[in-house]
Scaffold this active site. Structure first.
Site, short mmCIF file in Angstrom:
data_model
loop_
_atom_site.label_atom_id
_atom_site.label_comp_id
_atom_site.label_asym_id
_atom_site.label_seq_id
_atom_site.Cartn_x
_atom_site.Cartn_y
_atom_site.Cartn_z
N ASP A 102 1.13 44.44 -18.24
CA ASP A 102 2.41 44.61 -18.27
C ASP A 102 3.55 43.81 -19.49
OD1 ASP A 102 4.79 41.32 -16.98
OD2 ASP A 102 5.05 43.84 -16.91
N PHE A 106 7.73 38.76 -18.62
CA PHE A 106 7.80 37.83 -17.38
C PHE A 106 6.63 36.61 -17.75
CE2 PHE A 106 7.49 37.17 -13.19
CZ PHE A 106 7.04 36.27 -12.96
N GLN A 199 16.51 45.86 -11.54
CA GLN A 199 16.48 44.60 -11.64
C GLN A 199 17.32 44.37 -10.87
OE1 GLN A 199 14.57 41.58 -11.91
NE2 GLN A 199 13.18 42.90 -13.84
N ASP A 276 0.22 43.98 -7.09
CA ASP A 276 -0.88 43.01 -7.66
C ASP A 276 -0.45 42.01 -7.84
OD1 ASP A 276 1.67 43.20 -10.31
OD2 ASP A 276 0.73 41.53 -10.25
N CYS A 316 -19.91 42.74 0.43
CA CYS A 316 -19.90 42.28 -0.61
C CYS A 316 -21.29 41.08 -1.06
CB CYS A 316 -18.69 41.72 -0.72
SG CYS A 316 -18.66 40.35 0.43
N1 LIG Z 1 7.18 37.53 -9.87
C1 LIG Z 1 7.36 38.98 -9.54
C2 LIG Z 1 7.21 39.56 -10.61
C3 LIG Z 1 5.61 39.90 -11.22
C4 LIG Z 1 5.89 40.02 -12.38
C5 LIG Z 1 4.64 40.76 -13.81
S1 LIG Z 1 3.33 41.84 -13.03
C6 LIG Z 1 2.04 41.31 -13.80
C7 LIG Z 1 1.16 40.31 -14.10
C8 LIG Z 1 0.24 40.93 -14.93
C9 LIG Z 1 -0.01 41.78 -15.15
C10 LIG Z 1 0.26 42.69 -14.90
C11 LIG Z 1 1.35 43.07 -14.17
C12 LIG Z 1 7.12 40.99 -13.51
N2 LIG Z 1 6.60 41.65 -14.40
C13 LIG Z 1 7.98 41.97 -15.22
N3 LIG Z 1 7.89 42.87 -15.84
N4 LIG Z 1 9.58 42.03 -14.52
C14 LIG Z 1 9.82 41.39 -13.27
O1 LIG Z 1 10.46 41.03 -12.68
C15 LIG Z 1 8.64 40.93 -12.56
C16 LIG Z 1 7.85 40.19 -11.58
ZN LIG Z 2 -17.03 39.70 1.63
#
Ligand SMILES: NCc1cc(CSc2ccccc2)c2nc(N)[nH]c(=O)c2c1
Ligand SMILES: [Zn+2]
Length: 371
Positions: A102, A106, A199, A276, A316
């Site tokens: 990411d 966020f 967004q 995710d 598992c």
């Molecule tokens: N709650 C939803 C959510 C979650 C993530 C995090 S997703 C994630 C978490 C950890 C590692 C990689 C991706 C987001 N990241 C960004 N950049 N923008 C968003 O609008 C957004 C919305």
């Molecule tokens: Zn299991």
């Protein structure tokens, strides 16, 4: 196949069209430098360079093709330059398949105490030792390059929910300006990709403008951000009834931070390819197991003498070699093995769900009753 590298626009071959009822659902393959990603895909979260309580090879046995890392956490500790010097995140954490990171904005908004949003980027104090940092489209993109991410996320602002139209509009416009700077800072290499994040909150004209702004930048894939932020499933699906269609049909679509099995099924039916969520790992550590009978809260005393596995046909280690009574005991006494086995089972459950969804789509069957 939808290849992550640049491809001629006419190569719009979606491997399988779903049953008419779910004409938007699609199964595909994303080709990357670190291997293929079968979609619809669930990506386990490995925030600090590890999927908590799992060895990378264990994550691999669950069927995961790709895991997530967090720019925010890794830039604070051990530092992106150090990871780069040590050979990159793949080598550092012994994961040779695709990695998606990411962009960090966020996490800054949800984790750091003091922060200031400027046109330049976000200035914040580390939640670890209070030291001052700045994340910008340029620095976030560079950090993800140093980590060696297969898929880099553009630096965006996740518009909070609820937001007024005006708030969502100015937030979306900032994300569009930051996306342009992120795209310019991206070092384009074959087999690596950068995803833009749209967004616009729940406002369809803002979602459209966000998509148009980002499509101009020709990203390798697109994420829908600003959902699963408290709006609830009904409102999220209302946005998903149109938002995926604003994005190029022949590029991957990633719904960030989603979700429970029912959320995933509903979003696949609306054209989403990648997911995710911390639910399988975090709830596993908290004693919740996802099963075909529903969620099992293993700490419940009714399991203390239950000599049967979580799921008799699950492959598992938790289900093959242990009973609910043993898992109940391990979680109650907070033994590390409890977290390991519960996490392993939940990740297997989520990957089995995705496998069944991919199969149903390929066979043109509808899949709304899978739980
Ligand atoms: N709650 C939803 C959510 C979650 C993530 C995090 S997703 C994630 C978490 C950890 C590692 C990689 C991706 C987001 N990241 C960004 N950049 N923008 C968003 O609008 C957004 C919305
Ligand atoms: Zn299991």
């Amino acid at each position: 196949e939808v290849s992550i590298t640049k491809f001629p626009a006419d190569e719009r071959k979606i491997i399988a069209k779903a049953h008419d009822k779910y004409k938007k659902a699609r199964a595909g393959i994303i080709n990357t430098r670190h291997g293929q990603i079968h979609t619809p895909a669930f990506m386990p979260v490995g925030t600090k360079g590890t999927v908590k309580a799992m060895l990378p090879e264990s994550v691999q046995t669950t069927g995961a093709d790709i895991i997530l890392g967090n720019t925010y956490h890794l830039m604070l500790q051990p530092g992106a330059k150090r990871v780069f010097k040590l050979g990159g995140l793949h080598k550092f954490m012994n994961w040779s398949k695709p990695l998606l990171t990411d962009s960090g904005g966020f996490q800054v908004m949800s984790l750091s105490k003091l922060r200031k949003i400027t046109e330049e980027g976000v200035i914040f104090n580390s939640h670890i030792d209070g030291s001052k940092f700045m994340l910008s489209p340029e620095s976030s993109t560079e950090i993800q390059y140093l980590l060696g991410s297969t898929i880099t996320m553009a630096f965006d602002e996740c518009t909070p929910y609820p937001s007024t139209y005006e708030q969502a509009k100015s937030s979306m416009e900032l994300t569009s300006r930051w996306a342009k700077r992120s795209r310019k800072a991206f070092y384009s290499r074959d087999g690596y990709g950068q995803f833009g994040i749209i967004q616009g909150s729940i406002y369809n004209d803002l979602r459209l403008k966000s998509a148009l702004d980002l499509i101009e930048l020709d990203f390798e894939g697109y994420a829908i951000g600003g959902l699963a932020v408290g709006e609830g499933q009904e409102l999220m699906f209302k946005v998903l009834d149109y938002a995926p269609d604003l994005l190029p049909i022949n590029k991957p679509r990633y719904l960030m931070g989603v979700g429970k099995p029912a959320d995933i099924i509903g979003a696949v039916q609306r054209g989403i390819d990648m997911f995710d969520c911390v639910i399988p790992t975090r709830s596993g550590r908290n004693g919740q197991a996802f099963t075909k009978y529903g969620v099992v809260n293993i700490r419940n005393s009714k399991y203390k003498e239950d000599n049967t596995p979580l799921e008799e046909d699950c492959l598992c280690p938790a289900c093959k070699n242990y009973t609910k009574a043993y898992l109940h005991y391990l979680v109650k006494v907070k033994e590390i093995l409890g977290a390991m086995l519960m996490t392993w089972h939940n990740l297997m459950y989520f990957q089995k769900l995705m496998l069944r969804i991919r199969e149903y789509i390929a066979q043109g069957k509808d899949f709304d009753f899978i739980s």
